[in-house]
Design an enzyme around this catalytic site. Structure first.
Site, PDB file in Angstrom:
ATOM      1  N   ASP A 157       3.035  -2.135  -8.186  1.00 18.50           N
ATOM      2  CA  ASP A 157       2.407  -2.873  -9.284  1.00 18.50           C
ATOM      3  C   ASP A 157       2.527  -2.128 -10.600  1.00 18.50           C
ATOM      4  OD1 ASP A 157       1.694  -4.857  -7.544  1.00 18.50           O
ATOM      5  OD2 ASP A 157      -0.338  -4.101  -7.216  1.00 18.50           O
ATOM      6  N   ASP A 178       1.173  -9.591   0.789  1.00 17.64           N
ATOM      7  CA  ASP A 178       1.228  -8.300   1.468  1.00 17.64           C
ATOM      8  C   ASP A 178      -0.158  -7.875   1.938  1.00 17.64           C
ATOM      9  OD1 ASP A 178       2.287  -5.984   2.458  1.00 17.64           O
ATOM     10  OD2 ASP A 178       2.128  -4.898   0.576  1.00 17.64           O
TER      11      ASP A 178
END
Length: 264
Positions: A129, A107
């Site tokens: 995350d 990403d």
């Protein structure tokens, strides 16, 4: 008493950690999508210099390309499915969780490749995350004793990154990894060297996945790690490699929490 309530809640609903992450990071996400902060015009008068106006604002972030946005959304869906089957299929969960972690790097690569780095993308990446790690730590707190160790790591992970992101917006920076003005050499090394930061992050996540795969009901984490290390020299070296990266990342979390607590 408060700790017992938290442990009981996590025991019944392990995924409640994701809700906690969203609540704690809601303010940060709101700041990232709000209009750029502007300084109040200040007039500077002197005999030699005429009045001047200073205005500073952040340039608008470019709209994300399909490659950038799709990678981030795939991570979210993959994590949802992975945690839904985490107890029924540990091996598949570990594979999906690690692939989602790899997509994190992809990403960022796509964002830099297509010049689509944005504040919202950075916040979305960090939120994904933190939620993933928080859910895994919540699950580990139920299969290892003492569970307070993993709950403390969960609080440290969320709190330090939230303060880092929040203080970044307060000073007008566009990236929470901009630590050029930091006084800590370890802090600069962690965020300034992508290879070193990548090693610490990978070591931390792989260690958690390993603990989950080796986990049995109500075992001590130290006993499991020592038992795995005693099986072979290779296991000992690999575990030492993972533990060092994990410990370094926790130390960085403590440093950024202390430093940003003073700023906030």
């Amino acid at each position: 008493m408060v700790i017992n309530i938290i442990k009981d809640a996590l025991s019944s609903y392990p995924r409640i950690a994701s809700v906690v992450c969203f609540l704690l990071l809601h303010r940060t996400l709101s700041l990232s999508t709000s209009p750029p902060t502007k300084l109040i015009p200040i007039a500077i008068c002197s005999r030699r210099h005429p009045p001047q106006r200073h205005l500073r604002s952040s340039p608008p972030s470019p709209p994300p390309t399909p490659a950038v946005s799709t990678t981030g959304y795939i991570r979210v869906l993959m994590n949802c499915f992975a945690f839904a089957i985490c107890f029924s299929n540990k091996e598949l969960f570990s594979i999906l969780y690690f692939i989602s972690f790899v997509c994190d790097a992809l990403d960022g690569w796509f964002a830099r490749k297509f010049n689509q780095v944005s504040t919202f993308g950075a916040v979305l990446d960090m939120v994904t995350d933190r939620i993933s790690t928080a859910c895994l730590l919540a699950i580990l707190s139920q299969v290892y004793r003492p569970s307070f160790v993993f709950l403390s790591l969960l609080a440290l992970d969320i709190g330090s990154h939230w303060l880092q992101m929040y203080s970044t917006f307060l000073v007008g920076k566009s990236n929470h990894k901009d630590v050029k003005d930091s006084t800590s050499w370890l802090f600069k090394l962690y965020y300034g060297n992508r290879m070193f930061m990548g090693y610490c992050c990978i070591a931390c996540e792989v260690l958690y996945i390993t603990l989950f795969l080796l986990a049995k009901e109500s075992e001590k984490m130290t006993d499991v790690l020592l038992g795995a290390a005693q099986q072979s020299l290779i296991n000992s070296v690999l575990l030492a490699f993972l533990v060092f990266g994990w410990a370094t990342k926790q130390l960085v979390n403590i440093i950024q929490m202390c430093m940003n607590d003073e700023k906030a």
